[in-house]
Scaffold this active site. Structure first.
Site, PDB file in Angstrom:
ATOM      1  N   GLY A  12       0.843  -1.202   0.000  1.00  0.00           N
ATOM      2  CA  GLY A  12       0.000   0.000   0.000  1.00  0.00           C
ATOM      3  C   GLY A  12       0.877   1.249   0.000  1.00  0.00           C
ATOM      4  N   ARG A  73       1.244  -5.076  -4.864  1.00  0.00           N
ATOM      5  CA  ARG A  73       1.440  -6.286  -4.063  1.00  0.00           C
ATOM      6  C   ARG A  73       1.880  -7.349  -5.082  1.00  0.00           C
ATOM      7  NH1 ARG A  73      -0.471  -4.353   0.612  1.00  0.00           N
ATOM      8  NH2 ARG A  73      -2.245  -2.947   0.489  1.00  0.00           N
ATOM      9  N   ASP A 104       4.302  -4.191   6.457  1.00  0.00           N
ATOM     10  CA  ASP A 104       4.592  -5.489   7.071  1.00  0.00           C
ATOM     11  C   ASP A 104       4.841  -6.622   6.067  1.00  0.00           C
ATOM     12  OD1 ASP A 104       2.038  -7.254   7.038  1.00  0.00           O
ATOM     13  OD2 ASP A 104       3.080  -7.885   8.869  1.00  0.00           O
ATOM     14  N   THR A 127       4.061   2.902   5.492  1.00  0.00           N
ATOM     15  CA  THR A 127       2.664   2.426   5.491  1.00  0.00           C
ATOM     16  C   THR A 127       1.821   3.380   6.325  1.00  0.00           C
ATOM     17  OG1 THR A 127       1.139   0.732   6.349  1.00  0.00           O
ATOM     18  CG2 THR A 127       3.293   0.791   7.363  1.00  0.00           C
ATOM     19  N   ASP A 129      -0.555   2.464   8.057  1.00  0.00           N
ATOM     20  CA  ASP A 129      -1.140   1.722   9.180  1.00  0.00           C
ATOM     21  C   ASP A 129      -0.409   1.890  10.510  1.00  0.00           C
ATOM     22  OD1 ASP A 129      -2.923   0.730   7.300  1.00  0.00           O
ATOM     23  OD2 ASP A 129      -1.726  -1.061   6.906  1.00  0.00           O
ATOM     24  N   ASP A 131       1.664  -0.021  11.806  1.00  0.00           N
ATOM     25  CA  ASP A 131       1.629  -1.290  12.541  1.00  0.00           C
ATOM     26  C   ASP A 131       2.962  -2.034  12.531  1.00  0.00           C
ATOM     27  OD1 ASP A 131       1.521  -1.809   9.842  1.00  0.00           O
ATOM     28  OD2 ASP A 131      -0.041  -3.326   9.958  1.00  0.00           O
ATOM     29  N   ARG A 173      -5.565  -1.757   8.327  1.00  0.00           N
ATOM     30  CA  ARG A 173      -5.399  -3.210   8.205  1.00  0.00           C
ATOM     31  C   ARG A 173      -5.922  -3.873   9.469  1.00  0.00           C
ATOM     32  NH1 ARG A 173      -1.264  -7.131   7.727  1.00  0.00           N
ATOM     33  NH2 ARG A 173      -0.125  -5.840   9.186  1.00  0.00           N
TER      34      ARG A 173
HETATM   35  O1  F6P Z   1      -1.567  -1.255   4.295  1.00  0.00           O
HETATM   36  C1  F6P Z   1      -2.150  -0.104   3.804  1.00  0.00           C
HETATM   37  C2  F6P Z   1      -3.591  -0.340   3.480  1.00  0.00           C
HETATM   38  O2  F6P Z   1      -4.138   0.858   2.974  1.00  0.00           O
HETATM   39  C3  F6P Z   1      -4.437  -0.870   4.628  1.00  0.00           C
HETATM   40  O3  F6P Z   1      -4.817   0.149   5.521  1.00  0.00           O
HETATM   41  C4  F6P Z   1      -5.579  -1.504   3.910  1.00  0.00           C
HETATM   42  O4  F6P Z   1      -6.184  -2.520   4.668  1.00  0.00           O
HETATM   43  C5  F6P Z   1      -4.925  -2.070   2.678  1.00  0.00           C
HETATM   44  O5  F6P Z   1      -3.727  -1.331   2.480  1.00  0.00           O
HETATM   45  C6  F6P Z   1      -5.748  -1.986   1.419  1.00  0.00           C
HETATM   46  O6  F6P Z   1      -5.053  -2.623   0.413  1.00  0.00           O
HETATM   47  P1  F6P Z   1      -5.457  -2.560  -1.112  1.00  0.00           P
HETATM   48  O7  F6P Z   1      -5.167  -1.170  -1.605  1.00  0.00           O
HETATM   49  O8  F6P Z   1      -4.592  -3.575  -1.756  1.00  0.00           O
HETATM   50  O9  F6P Z   1      -6.907  -2.859  -1.167  1.00  0.00           O
END
Ligand code: F6P
Length: 339
Positions: A12, A73, A104, A127, A129, A131, A173
């Site tokens: 992300g 990803r 992470d 990130t 998050d 986290d 997340r």
């Molecule tokens: O890790 C960052 C984040 O924005 C999280 O807060 C969220 O759960 C996730 O990525 C969403 O991922 P994607 O953009 O792949 O849907």
């Protein structure tokens, strides 16, 4: 010794990733290193898609959201074949040091790579998050709080005008950092986050009781509940419907979603990204590897990769106490009754 450093932004995207790429390039240049950027996270490493990064190419990107290297990803990188291809490309391109700016999952991937490649690997926490252990703040987190806050403030205006109840879902997340911070900063009447709830369904009764109590104490007025994503099965839309049925007052859901990842990084994130990007290059000079750079109590530090993604980072306990105890209407009411 002159080194060839490769960098990716992965997972992300987070505001401040560009500021970090810029810092890496400028610091590397200062120490006589060369920098290349693979595009689209680990995918670029597997596809061997990269570009040279010079001081010119990172000019003025400090203020940009998103990432000039693109992000993604990468399912392929989790396979043995993908990993082998990535290692071969690092070797083929004579990369000495590999920096990953990400969250992470990206740092977990980097740790796995380090077991199969002899070069230096360094993680940078990027990130929204927050986290990751080993740093007080991750790059992008402070901007995401401000972005969520801006939206919640706007919701409050319309919620007040209609004396409505809003359930606002924020990202994070499986962590409640954005939920807690944006709830406190916006003066939300309630915050629900995973760290304080084991089974959300068991909590329904107390959520209902909370809203009824707020109505009793505050009369007919707006109520904002900030709820961390993934907390309620079915999300806030489902919870809003359930609550509406239970209390007989219409509750409206609002999902802030990916808006929280966008926008220009706030000053804090630009500065943090600049420090951590520079520090990543400096510890490469020292010969370190297998670590994530971070900042704790204003001091730069480096922690083992497996520590930063496996050790659960705690929310600020004082902020939790303020939101859930000291400022909580139900707690206040119960206390008044016992006085
Ligand atoms: O890790 C960052 C984040 O924005 C999280 O807060 C969220 O759960 C996730 O990525 C969403 O991922 P994607 O953009 O792949 O849907």
């Amino acid at each position: 010794m002159r080194k060839k450093i490769a960098v990716i932004t992965s997972g992300g995207d987070a505001p401040g990733m560009n500021a970090c790429v810029r810092a890496i390039v400028l610091a590397a240049n200062r120490y006589g290193h060369q920098v290349v950027g693979f595009k689209h996270g680990y995918n670029g490493l597997i596809e061997n898609e990269y570009k040279e990064l010079t001081a010119d190419s990172v000019q003025h990107i400090i203020k940009l959201g998103g990432t000039i290297l693109k992000s993604a990803r990468c399912e392929a990188f989790t396979t043995d074949k993908g990993l082998t291809t990535a290692v071969n490309n690092l070797t083929r391109n004579e990369i000495d040091s590999f920096i990953v700016i990400g969250g992470d999952g990206s740092l977990r991937g980097l740790d796995r790579l380090s077991k199969h490649w002899d070069g230096q690997v360094i993680g940078v926490p990027g990130t929204i998050d927050n986290d990751l252990s080993g740093t007080d703040n991750t790059i992008g987190y402070q901007t995401a709080i401000d972005t969520a806050l801006d939206s919640i403030d706007k919701l409050r205006d319309t919620a007040d005008a209609f004396e409505r109840i809003f359930l606002v879902e924020v990202m994070g997340r499986h962590a409640g950092f954005i939920a807690l911070a944006s709830a406190v900063a916006s003066g939300a009447e309630q915050a629900l986050f995973p760290e304080s709830i084991e089974d959300p369904h068991l909590e329904l009764e107390s959520i209902v009781q909370h809203v009824e109590c707020l109505r009793k104490v505050k009369g007919k007025s707006s109520i904002i509940m900030v709820i961390a994503e993934h907390l309620w099965p079915g999300g806030v839309t489902d919870l809003a419907e359930t609550l509406t049925k239970q209390i007989g007052i219409e509750c409206r859901p609002c999902i802030l979603g990916h808006i929280q990842r966008g926008g220009a990084p706030v000053a804090y994130d630009r500065i943090l990204a600049t420090k951590l990007g520079t520090y990543a290059v400096e510890i490469i000079n020292e010969g370190q590897s297998g670590v994530m750079v971070g900042e704790i109590n204003n001091r730069q530090c480096a922690h083992k990769l497996n520590y930063v993604y496996s050790e659960q980072k705690a929310l600020d306990p004082y902020l939790v106490k303020i939101q859930q105890n000291i400022f909580d209407v139900v707690q206040c009411l119960n206390q008044t009754k016992t006085l």
